[in-house]
Write a protein that holds these residues in place. Sequence first.
Motif, PDB file in Angstrom:
ATOM      1  N   GLY A 173      36.994  48.498  -9.868  1.00 50.81           N
ATOM      2  CA  GLY A 173      36.774  48.822 -11.181  1.00 50.81           C
ATOM      3  C   GLY A 173      36.869  47.756 -12.134  1.00 50.81           C
ATOM      4  O   GLY A 173      36.785  48.002 -13.655  1.00 50.81           O
ATOM      5  N   GLU A 210      38.965  49.773  -0.240  1.00 51.60           N
ATOM      6  CA  GLU A 210      38.247  50.897   0.046  1.00 51.60           C
ATOM      7  C   GLU A 210      37.677  50.999   1.367  1.00 51.60           C
ATOM      8  O   GLU A 210      37.785  51.869   2.068  1.00 51.60           O
ATOM      9  CB  GLU A 210      36.827  50.997  -0.696  1.00 51.60           C
ATOM     10  CG  GLU A 210      36.930  51.650  -2.425  1.00 51.60           C
ATOM     11  CD  GLU A 210      35.989  51.996  -3.081  1.00 51.60           C
ATOM     12  OE1 GLU A 210      34.995  51.387  -2.830  1.00 51.60           O
ATOM     13  OE2 GLU A 210      36.118  53.004  -3.570  1.00 51.60           O
ATOM     14  N   LYS A 251      34.983  60.694  -8.553  1.00 52.93           N
ATOM     15  CA  LYS A 251      35.657  59.389  -8.179  1.00 52.93           C
ATOM     16  C   LYS A 251      36.289  58.864  -9.349  1.00 52.93           C
ATOM     17  O   LYS A 251      35.581  58.834 -10.551  1.00 52.93           O
ATOM     18  CB  LYS A 251      34.353  58.148  -7.850  1.00 52.93           C
ATOM     19  CG  LYS A 251      34.755  57.121  -7.872  1.00 52.93           C
ATOM     20  CD  LYS A 251      34.845  56.419  -6.708  1.00 52.93           C
ATOM     21  CE  LYS A 251      35.544  55.167  -6.398  1.00 52.93           C
ATOM     22  NZ  LYS A 251      36.193  54.871  -5.304  1.00 52.93           N
ATOM     23  N   ASN A 282      36.455  44.013  -3.934  1.00 53.36           N
ATOM     24  CA  ASN A 282      35.146  45.020  -4.547  1.00 53.36           C
ATOM     25  C   ASN A 282      35.432  46.304  -4.680  1.00 53.36           C
ATOM     26  O   ASN A 282      36.245  47.006  -3.819  1.00 53.36           O
ATOM     27  CB  ASN A 282      34.172  44.620  -3.257  1.00 53.36           C
ATOM     28  CG  ASN A 282      33.649  43.344  -3.191  1.00 53.36           C
ATOM     29  OD1 ASN A 282      33.666  42.413  -1.878  1.00 53.36           O
ATOM     30  ND2 ASN A 282      33.332  42.804  -4.291  1.00 53.36           N
ATOM     31  N   GLY A 283      34.799  46.835  -5.494  1.00 54.48           N
ATOM     32  CA  GLY A 283      35.001  48.181  -6.126  1.00 54.48           C
ATOM     33  C   GLY A 283      36.347  48.683  -6.641  1.00 54.48           C
ATOM     34  O   GLY A 283      36.410  49.834  -6.826  1.00 54.48           O
TER      35      GLY A 283
HETATM   36  N1  ATP Z   1      27.429  54.438 -12.358  1.00 53.55           N
HETATM   37  C1  ATP Z   1      28.355  54.879 -11.439  1.00 53.55           C
HETATM   38  N2  ATP Z   1      28.195  56.054 -10.631  1.00 53.55           N
HETATM   39  C2  ATP Z   1      29.178  56.320  -9.693  1.00 53.55           C
HETATM   40  N3  ATP Z   1      30.128  55.618  -9.014  1.00 53.55           N
HETATM   41  C3  ATP Z   1      30.129  54.420  -9.792  1.00 53.55           C
HETATM   42  C4  ATP Z   1      29.300  54.041 -10.939  1.00 53.55           C
HETATM   43  N4  ATP Z   1      29.764  52.517 -11.234  1.00 53.55           N
HETATM   44  C5  ATP Z   1      30.929  52.252 -10.357  1.00 53.55           C
HETATM   45  N5  ATP Z   1      31.243  53.199  -9.550  1.00 53.55           N
HETATM   46  C6  ATP Z   1      32.280  53.147  -8.603  1.00 53.55           C
HETATM   47  O1  ATP Z   1      33.527  53.047  -9.251  1.00 53.55           O
HETATM   48  C7  ATP Z   1      33.954  52.127  -8.524  1.00 53.55           C
HETATM   49  C8  ATP Z   1      34.377  50.771  -9.068  1.00 53.55           C
HETATM   50  O2  ATP Z   1      33.365  49.995  -9.385  1.00 53.55           O
HETATM   51  P1  ATP Z   1      33.190  48.526 -10.133  1.00 53.55           P
HETATM   52  O3  ATP Z   1      31.942  47.986 -10.049  1.00 53.55           O
HETATM   53  O4  ATP Z   1      33.762  48.798 -11.712  1.00 53.55           O
HETATM   54  O5  ATP Z   1      34.097  47.657  -9.199  1.00 53.55           O
HETATM   55  P2  ATP Z   1      34.212  46.062  -9.359  1.00 53.55           P
HETATM   56  O6  ATP Z   1      35.748  45.773  -9.121  1.00 53.55           O
HETATM   57  O7  ATP Z   1      33.615  45.480 -10.534  1.00 53.55           O
HETATM   58  O8  ATP Z   1      33.645  45.656  -7.909  1.00 53.55           O
HETATM   59  P3  ATP Z   1      32.793  44.422  -7.418  1.00 53.55           P
HETATM   60  O9  ATP Z   1      33.787  43.338  -7.220  1.00 53.55           O
HETATM   61  O10 ATP Z   1      32.107  44.825  -6.202  1.00 53.55           O
HETATM   62  O11 ATP Z   1      31.708  44.295  -8.532  1.00 53.55           O
HETATM   63  C9  ATP Z   1      33.377  51.763  -7.365  1.00 53.55           C
HETATM   64  O12 ATP Z   1      33.847  52.376  -6.255  1.00 53.55           O
HETATM   65  C10 ATP Z   1      31.960  51.977  -7.663  1.00 53.55           C
HETATM   66  O13 ATP Z   1      31.329  52.549  -6.568  1.00 53.55           O
END
Ligand code: ATP
Length: 305
Positions: free
Chosen positions: A39, A296, A14, A36-37
């Motif tokens: 990054g 996603e 990923k 969401n997700g």
């Molecule tokens: N420790 C980890 N191990 C594996 N995958 C991870 C880990 N941390 C984040 N991810 C993956 O990386 C991607 C980005 O996650 P992140 O939490 O940074 O997104 P976000 O934009 O902050 O989302 P949200 O608004 O949902 O908090 C997602 O697909 C998440 O599942």
Amino acid sequence: MIELHALTKRYGEKVAVDHLTFAVRPGMVTGFLGPNGAGKSTTMRMMLGLDNPTSGDVLIDGRRYAALRQPLRYIGALLEAKAWHGGRSAYHHLLCLAQSNRIPRRRVDEVLRVVGLTGVARKRTKGFSLGMGQRLGIAAALLGDPTILMFDEPVNGLDPEGIHWIRHLMKGLAAEGRTVFVSSHLMSEMALTADHLVVIGQGRLLADTSMAQFIAENSRSYVTVRSPQPERMLDVFNAAGIRAAATGDGGYEVTGTDAAELGELAARYRVTLHELSPRRASLEEAFMRLTAQSVEYHAAEGGGA
Ligand SMILES: Nc1ncnc2c1ncn2[C@@H]1O[C@H](COP(=O)(O)OP(=O)(O)OP(=O)(O)O)[C@@H](O)[C@H]1O
């Protein structure tokens, strides 16, 4: 100033953050937007040295986080609510933080006043509401009087009064010349707060633009019209040099004019109208268009079980 250079983070297969390059400048609020997700949290954690990039780097005022001697004096962050020991008082929590970071004790009283917690400073934080918790988190972020402030989804779960307060605080901090970086998944919220916008989707940069420019480019206005005599209506519009596009549900979207002109034209040529509605495309729609390819998990649209 925060600078990202080809910042990348992989978790196995990923790619959570994919070659992000942008700068967060002082004196303004920069909104960090993505579904969401996308990054956002991972990027913020790398900015704070809580996660190591797979490649690329982040510079805080020209230096890596690990090279900052007293990091709380450079960068303060609110990551997630209630990340403290519930048995302590707000005052004690902040005092411990101050002492372990060689910050003078008087700052504790100062930041408690800024966030409006002076009256409950000696109470245990266990009984704090979400809003009070956010205020305490913000007090901790402000403790070192940092030039850079970072907030991850700060208005989540807050009531309108709390949201208004945080918005006002962020703008005030930017007006003092600080760098303010705030994440959100709501475009409407950012439109009220941010001067600059960085949008990401699936870890990639989708936009890096001023809020004013984003609004000018995306808040298109148009008029929806509906008539039981569509051909006649279109002939009249065509003759007047007005463009109308079918919406697919029997209506038409007309740009380049307003409802008053269309209504008068229709009356003059005796065209019956069943609808004449001025509309403005919302920024939320523009954001959804921008990130549509990078969401996603799409909800099934209109499908039955
Ligand atoms: N420790 C980890 N191990 C594996 N995958 C991870 C880990 N941390 C984040 N991810 C993956 O990386 C991607 C980005 O996650 P992140 O939490 O940074 O997104 P976000 O934009 O902050 O989302 P949200 O608004 O949902 O908090 C997602 O697909 C998440 O599942």
